[in-house]
Design a protein around this motif. Structure first.
Motif, short mmCIF file in Angstrom:
data_model
loop_
_atom_site.label_atom_id
_atom_site.label_comp_id
_atom_site.label_asym_id
_atom_site.label_seq_id
_atom_site.Cartn_x
_atom_site.Cartn_y
_atom_site.Cartn_z
N PRO A 345 -10.05 -4.27 -1.68
CA PRO A 345 -8.78 -5.00 -1.79
C PRO A 345 -8.44 -5.79 -0.52
O PRO A 345 -7.69 -6.75 -0.57
N CYS A 346 -8.98 -5.38 0.63
CA CYS A 346 -8.63 -6.04 1.89
C CYS A 346 -9.78 -5.80 2.88
O CYS A 346 -10.67 -5.01 2.60
N PRO A 347 -9.77 -6.48 4.03
CA PRO A 347 -10.90 -6.34 4.96
C PRO A 347 -11.18 -4.90 5.39
O PRO A 347 -12.35 -4.52 5.54
N CYS A 348 -10.15 -4.08 5.59
CA CYS A 348 -10.41 -2.70 6.06
C CYS A 348 -10.90 -1.83 4.92
O CYS A 348 -11.41 -0.74 5.13
N GLY A 349 -10.74 -2.32 3.70
CA GLY A 349 -11.28 -1.61 2.55
C GLY A 349 -10.35 -0.59 1.95
O GLY A 349 -10.55 -0.11 0.85
N GLU A 350 -9.30 -0.24 2.68
CA GLU A 350 -8.45 0.85 2.22
C GLU A 350 -7.42 0.41 1.19
O GLU A 350 -7.15 1.11 0.24
N GLY A 351 -6.85 -0.81 1.42
CA GLY A 351 -5.79 -1.25 0.52
C GLY A 351 -4.60 -0.30 0.62
O GLY A 351 -4.59 0.60 1.45
N GLY A 352 -3.61 -0.52 -0.23
CA GLY A 352 -2.48 0.42 -0.28
C GLY A 352 -1.62 0.33 0.96
O GLY A 352 -2.12 0.20 2.08
N ARG A 355 -2.24 3.24 3.85
CA ARG A 355 -3.50 3.39 4.58
C ARG A 355 -3.99 2.10 5.23
O ARG A 355 -4.74 2.14 6.19
N CYS A 356 -3.65 0.96 4.67
CA CYS A 356 -4.23 -0.30 5.12
C CYS A 356 -3.81 -0.62 6.55
O CYS A 356 -2.66 -0.45 6.92
N ARG A 357 -4.78 -1.06 7.33
CA ARG A 357 -4.49 -1.41 8.72
C ARG A 357 -4.50 -2.92 8.91
O ARG A 357 -4.48 -3.40 10.04
N CYS A 358 -4.61 -3.67 7.81
CA CYS A 358 -4.72 -5.13 7.94
C CYS A 358 -3.34 -5.78 8.03
O CYS A 358 -2.38 -5.28 7.47
N GLN A 359 -3.32 -6.92 8.71
CA GLN A 359 -2.10 -7.74 8.74
C GLN A 359 -2.00 -8.47 7.40
O GLN A 359 -3.02 -8.77 6.78
#
Ligand code: ZN
Length: 501
Positions: A345-352, A355-359
């Motif tokens: 779902p996003c670059p860090c892979g975690e999504g949500g 948990r997600c660490r993406c901006q």
């Protein structure tokens, strides 16, 4: 004396018949190869000369001209080596002309006279004229797929003895091995994931491309690997077509016979455009999309593939073929595959949110890496959450591949009854005729269209999936609100997929 030997030359996934002519005439001793040979073809004469020395045949101490006809066609590869050797033996009267009447030859010669396997023996055997066809010993089973009488030889000296009648031909193997590939992983291993299983079944039944998003550990790869098992076994003509492609790519082990189950290809994210699409500087080799022809192409981490490479997928997704134009020539290679793609779902892979660490900006950029037109090709798009631990540990195994494959086969039969191979290929202009809607379904879709929740193209795709769902249930159209509703549920927007993470 002039010798004419039938053989063949490979290009793309097809081969062209070639007549190799050899003339030995008076003049300064030299050997020339003319008639559009590539570097490998030209080098073949050196290998043949060395093989002559090893077998104690005499290379004519005269002018030798080897012509590959038709001259306007480029000849590629080393498969003409054996024909070249036979031609020179004939033209220099070391072999009687009557001994090779009807024969054609394929094989690469080693310096010691050994007859080595060639890449693309199946299409080459199909193209080479002559009866019987002589091929490298290990490739008899493969060459027989394409034509009738085939004999195998392991060494040039053996071939000459057999042609002269001084020794018997190597005996054909009495047992024709039936090679079945081991069955793939079973769907019963997948526990839970009811919606993803339904999407997989619909993808197999209707030939709908499938996009799975979700965090690592959701089982996206596990699901994709089980899709080929749900597809019907290939018909004899499809199996030969697929086998020819794998033979031309050099990925078919010698003597492996017919590929009769749908192939599965999963190129890595670092795969080059040539590896994925096909091409190359001298031979036009088929890429992963052609190797996946009539099977499944799985692209994991779709967002990590280079956008320029992904854009090349649009033409084959639309037309089922890839046209490659290179300096060495142009070819149209088959590429009708079922595409399954997975992405985080996003670059860090975690999504949500938790948990997600993406901006937020990073997430947006990641989503934008995929072009709209490519995403639009996926009839089925869904989010695969991490499986519920209760379900993973539960006793109940999922439905087996065999049970689902039976439903898929029945659904495909219904589509075939309408004259369509799969519902994903129903033209938009025939949807009103083949996938009519009942009143409630029509109202549901009209509402969505009015609110801008569905594009015209999206509408077509939803109707095709709904038709597949009806086929899986074994009911005839008109399509109901429930079919359309389920189809809409299996086609989430990318924004929704990310929000779900
Ligand atoms: Zn993230």
């Amino acid at each position: 004396m002039l010798a004419c030997i039938p053989t063949a030359s490979l290009f793309g996934v097809d081969a062209d018949p070639v007549t190799l002519e050899v003339q030995v005439h008076s003049g300064l001793p030299c050997t020339t190869v003319v008639g559009g040979p590539d570097a490998t073809c030209r080098e073949a004469k050196e290998r043949v000369r060395a093989a002559f020395a090893s077998c104690r045949f005499e290379w004519p101490n005269k002018r030798v001209t080897i012509n590959l006809s038709p001259a306007w066609q480029k000849k590629r590869g080393s498969a003409i080596g054996l024909a070249m050797a036979v031609g020179v033996l004939l033209a220099s009267e070391q072999l009687p002309a009557a001994s090779i009447v009807g024969y054609s030859f394929l094989g690469e010669l080693g310096l010691d006279g050994a007859v080595r396997p060639v890449v693309g023996v199946v299409p080459l055997a199909e193209a080479a004229g002559g009866d019987p066809l002589v091929v490298p010993a290990g490739q008899v089973v493969d060459a027989e797929l394409a034509r009738g009488r085939v004999v195998g030889v392991a060494h040039l000296a053996d071939l000459v003895r057999a042609l002269k009648g001084e020794a018997p031909w190597p005996l054909p193997r009495a047992d024709r091995p039936v090679r079945r590939r081991p069955p793939g992983p079973d769907l019963s291993d997948v526990r839970g994931q009811a919606l993803a299983r339904a999407a997989l079944e619909a993808a197999a039944a209707g030939g709908h491309h499938l996009l799975l998003t979700g965090p690592p550990g959701g089982g996206k790869t596990m699901l994709a690997e089980r899709l080929p098992g749900l597809l019907p076994t290939l018909s004899p003509s499809e199996a030969l077509e697929v086998t020819k492609i794998h033979s031309a790519a050099g990925t078919l082990p010698n003597g492996s016979g017919l590929i009769d189950s749908p192939p599965y290809e999963s190129p890595h994210t670092t795969a080059s455009a040539v590896a994925l699409i096909g091409g190359g500087s001298s031979q036009l080799r088929p890429g992963a999309i052609s190797l996946a022809h009539r099977g499944v192409l799985f692209l994991d981490e779709l967002g990590e593939h280079r956008p320029v490479v992904l854009d090349c997928l649009r033409q084959p997704l639309e037309e089922g073929v890839i046209r490659i134009h290179r300096a060495v020539g142009s070819a149209t290679l088959p590429a009708r595959f079922l595409l399954v793609a997975a992405m985080n779902p996003c670059p860090c892979g975690e999504g949500g949110a938790s948990r997600c660490r993406c901006q937020p900006g990073e997430r947006l950029r990641y989503a934008r890496r995929l072009s709209g037109p490519l995403l639009d090709r996926f009839d089925l798009r869904l989010h695969v959450p991490r499986a519920d631990p209760e379900e993973l540990l539960g006793e109940a195994a999922g439905e087996s591949t065999a049970a689902v494959a039976a439903r898929v086969a029945a659904a495909r039969q219904r589509a075939a009854g309408r004259g369509m191979s799969v519902n994903a290929l129903v033209p938009g202009s025939r949807l009103d005729e083949l996938a009519p809607l009942d009143r409630a379904a029509r109202r549901l879709l009209a509402g969505l269209l009015a609110r801008g929740g569905l594009s015209a193209r999206g509408l077509h795709r939803v109707r095709r999936v709904a038709l597949t769902l009806a086929d899986l249930e074994g009911v005839d159209p008109p399509l109901t609100e429930q079919h359309v509703g389920t189809a809409l549920g299996l086609r989430a927007e990318l924004a929704t997929l990310q929000a779900a993470s």
